[in-house]
Scaffold this motif. Structure first.
Motif, PDB file in Angstrom:
ATOM      1  N   GLU A   1      -6.328  -4.132   1.432  1.00  0.00           N
ATOM      2  CA  GLU A   1      -4.919  -4.206   1.856  1.00  0.00           C
ATOM      3  C   GLU A   1      -4.342  -5.593   1.618  1.00  0.00           C
ATOM      4  O   GLU A   1      -3.259  -5.738   1.032  1.00  0.00           O
ATOM      5  CB  GLU A   1      -4.806  -3.838   3.339  1.00  0.00           C
TER       6      GLU A   1
ATOM      7  N   THR B   1       0.520   2.587  -1.137  1.00  0.00           N
ATOM      8  CA  THR B   1      -0.456   1.910  -0.309  1.00  0.00           C
ATOM      9  C   THR B   1      -1.805   1.794  -1.010  1.00  0.00           C
ATOM     10  O   THR B   1      -2.031   2.353  -2.086  1.00  0.00           O
ATOM     11  CB  THR B   1      -0.645   2.686   1.004  1.00  0.00           C
ATOM     12  N   ALA B   2      -2.711   1.072  -0.340  1.00  0.00           N
ATOM     13  CA  ALA B   2      -4.073   0.961  -0.845  1.00  0.00           C
ATOM     14  C   ALA B   2      -4.741   2.324  -0.881  1.00  0.00           C
ATOM     15  O   ALA B   2      -5.537   2.617  -1.779  1.00  0.00           O
ATOM     16  CB  ALA B   2      -4.873  -0.003   0.037  1.00  0.00           C
TER      17      ALA B   2
END
Length: 629
Positions: free
Chosen positions: A222, A336-337
């Motif tokens: 992240e 997102t990750a």
């Protein structure tokens, strides 16, 4: 000196040393002021001015020192410097103040005595976290102070000096006790910090491989992903899955499997190096990330896969597994990750199926295909095969006479969720999800119902999955259906692939002999695409051989025609009927006629069709043929 203790001492002194220099400066100015009228300018002005300036310079240096933490070695140097400078300043102040005591009357003498007492007490308090300096300053000040008043012979000042020395000694004792408590506290905090660091390391480390675990990987992912996006650099994530590890683990045992995983961890660290993140996510799944373009990440992933394909040797045991990898980058995956990880997982799925042993870079096509397959798989799990499947028939035709000899039953599935699904998609999914046995029995029952309506001597060919022959329950279910629904089993042909036979030859042989005993004929499907030896053709009671369509594609070349001729000759030498699949052109049919192939099926004659359409188109001709015989 312990680095943790030195850092703690420095931190405390940074707050207290400026107060010490401020105290010395104020007290020196006060004493110099009261002696202006009785002492010469050197003693009342110039010397105290120099001492005060020295104190103010040191005060400014401590106040202006950056607040950031210093290194342990630098902290030790600063503490030693403070002790030395404190000793020099204490000696200078005591010599000046005692010399100043030679001037003035009783009140001036009392002020000097009070100045020395207050100053030494203040120094002890301000230097309590550096006891070495406090002891040296105390000795440098109280020694000359006591000797001066003993030599003076004044009993009152002597008593004051002795009282000050006693109080100073008590304060030193309290200081040492306090410092021991401070030292113990710092050491305890350091040990607690070390233990917390070890616990944190344990919580974020995979104990088997020594690599970071899933929790640390995604936490670091992240922050690193955010940093790369802020910097505008491309970022890549790869997911590595071991090939054939489960089989090796089951064969050689979990202890040896653990040794394999440990070695995998070492090989991955050697490939990626200490500066790149590579972690074990769980089981035989590993992952890495790095700021790089997709092609560079794939090259590194290929190196890892090649390294893991090297045999693992443990004593006399050699294990070969391998690995496949999927890579996704921020250029192709946004969000997102977790989205990036899912993209790499999609690419890994593609590698497993099409580029096993290498890395595949994610594309939207992978995701669309896999999402589609997962939707089909979910629909398959909930499918009502009886209501949703049907049988289509494709004629198998005699090459020489052009008459229909048999039909092949082909499965068709229309899901209410996803619509029509091709057999080459839902059959493998049914095998993978364990629903193939129920599907086979349902389709066989429908095929036997079709056979009952087929005219005269027309036979029906039905395909079996590689999983069916190794399932005793499925084989017994087929036997029961044939006995109950097929008055003449000789009209039924069961098609097997070479892969089905090789999966478990002993079980396949037993199943074939059982079915053959009912009168059912056996055909070997997709001949030439498997890995079976020709000896299997001799050992098994096979009636028909179906040549795979790939051989027909090369029938227009001399080498392709020679190969087809050899296959047909082999079948005839073993007294097996030879059937060519996928015949789509008249030229291909002409070649089959010239080399003496027995039968064929394909679009050149007819496409698969429902039973009613087949009966309407071909039943009259078949009945006429049967009547003419």
């Amino acid at each position: 000196m312990d680095s943790e203790l030195a850092m703690a001492q420095y931190g405390e002194l940074r707050r207290q040393i400026p107060l010490l220099y401020a105290l010395l400066s104020v007290n020196a100015v006060a004493v110099a002021y009261t002696h202006q009228a009785v002492a010469p300018p050197v003693m009342s002005t110039w010397i105290p001015a120099f001492l005060v300036l020295a104190c103010l310079a040191r005060l400014a240096m401590w106040l202006l020192r950056p607040a950031k933490a210093v290194a342990p070695g630098e902290a030790v140097t600063l503490l030693r410097r403070t002790t030395i400078l404190g000793t020099v300043l204490a000696l200078a102040f005591i010599v000046w103040s005692l010399k100043l005591g030679d001037y003035g009357g009783e009140r001036e003498h009392a002020h000097v005595a009070l100045f020395i007492a207050i100053t030494v007490i203040g120094c002890i308090f301000c230097l309590m976290h550096l006891p070495q300096a406090a002891l040296v300053v105390t000795i440098v000040v109280t020694g000359p102070y006591l000797a001066y008043y003993v030599a003076g012979g004044d009993s009152v000042y002597l008593a004051i000096a002795i009282n000050i020395v006693l109080v100073t000694m008590v304060m030193i004792r309290v200081l040492l006790n306090s410092f021991r408590g401070f030292e113990t506290l710092i050491r305890t905090q350091a040990e607690t910090t070390r233990l917390n660091r070890e616990v944190t390391l344990l919580a974020h480390t995979d104990m088997l491989t020594g690599l970071p675990n899933r929790r640390l990987f995604f936490a670091e992912l992240e922050s690193e992903l955010e940093r790369c996006r802020d910097a505008g650099t491309e970022f890549a994530l790869g997911v590595i899955d071991l090939d054939r590890f489960k089989a090796a683990n089951d064969t050689f045992g979990h202890l040896l499997g653990d040794e394999v995983l440990e070695t995998v961890g070492r090989r991955l660290r050697a490939v990626f190096g200490p500066e790149r993140m590579v972690a074990r996510l769980g089981g035989d799944e590993f992952a890495f990330f790095l700021p790089a373009r997709g092609d560079a990440a794939c090259r590194l992933a290929d190196e890892a896969c090649i390294a893991l394909s090297e045999p693992f040797r443990f004593g006399d045991v050699t294990i070969s597994i391998g690995a496949s990898c999927g890579v996704a980058t921020t250029r192709d995956v946004h969000g997102t990750a977790r989205s990036l990880y899912e993209g790499a997982d999609y690419a890994l799925y593609n590698s497993k199926n099409f580029r096993r042993g290498l890395a595949t870079l994610y594309s939207a096509e992978h995701e669309n295909r896999i999402r589609s397959e997962r939707a089909i798989e979910a629909a398959l799990q909930a499918a009502d095969f009886e209501a949703e499947t049907e049988i289509h028939l494709q004629p198998i035709v005699c090459v020489r006479r052009g008459t229909v000899l048999a039909v092949e039953a082909l499965a068709r599935w229309t899901s209410p969720r996803v619509g029509p699904v091709r057999p080459d998609i839902f059959i493998p999914l049914a095998e993978r999800t364990g629903r193939i046995h129920r599907l086979t029995l349902t389709l066989l029952a429908k095929a036997l119902a079709c056979l009952d309506r087929l005219p005269g001597s027309t036979k029906l060919s039905f395909n079996l999955s590689a999983h069916d022959l190794t399932s005793g329950e499925t084989v017994l279910g087929m036997v029961s259906l044939i006995r109950a629904s097929c008055p003449d089993p000789s009209r039924l042909i069961l098609e097997l692939t070479e892969t089905a036979v090789l999966r478990d030859f002993s079980a396949a042989e037993d199943a074939i002999l059982l079915l053959r005993a009912l009168g059912v004929q056996i055909a070997l499907d997709d001949f030439g695409t498997g890995q079976s030896s020709l000896s299997y053709l001799h050992r098994l009671p096979i009636d028909n051989v179906k040549i795979d369509r790939s051989f027909l594609m090369g029938s227009g070349t001399p080498s392709g025609r020679q190969l087809l001729t050899a296959i047909v000759a082999l079948c005839k030498s073993l007294n097996m009927r030879c059937i060519a699949e996928g015949v789509e052109e008249e030229a291909q049919l002409a070649v089959l006629s010239q080399i003496g192939c027995d039968a064929y099926q394909g679009y050149v004659f007819a496409r698969p069709m429902p039973l009613d359409a087949f009966l309407a188109e071909f039943a009259p001709a078949i009945e006429t043929q049967d009547a003419a015989r």
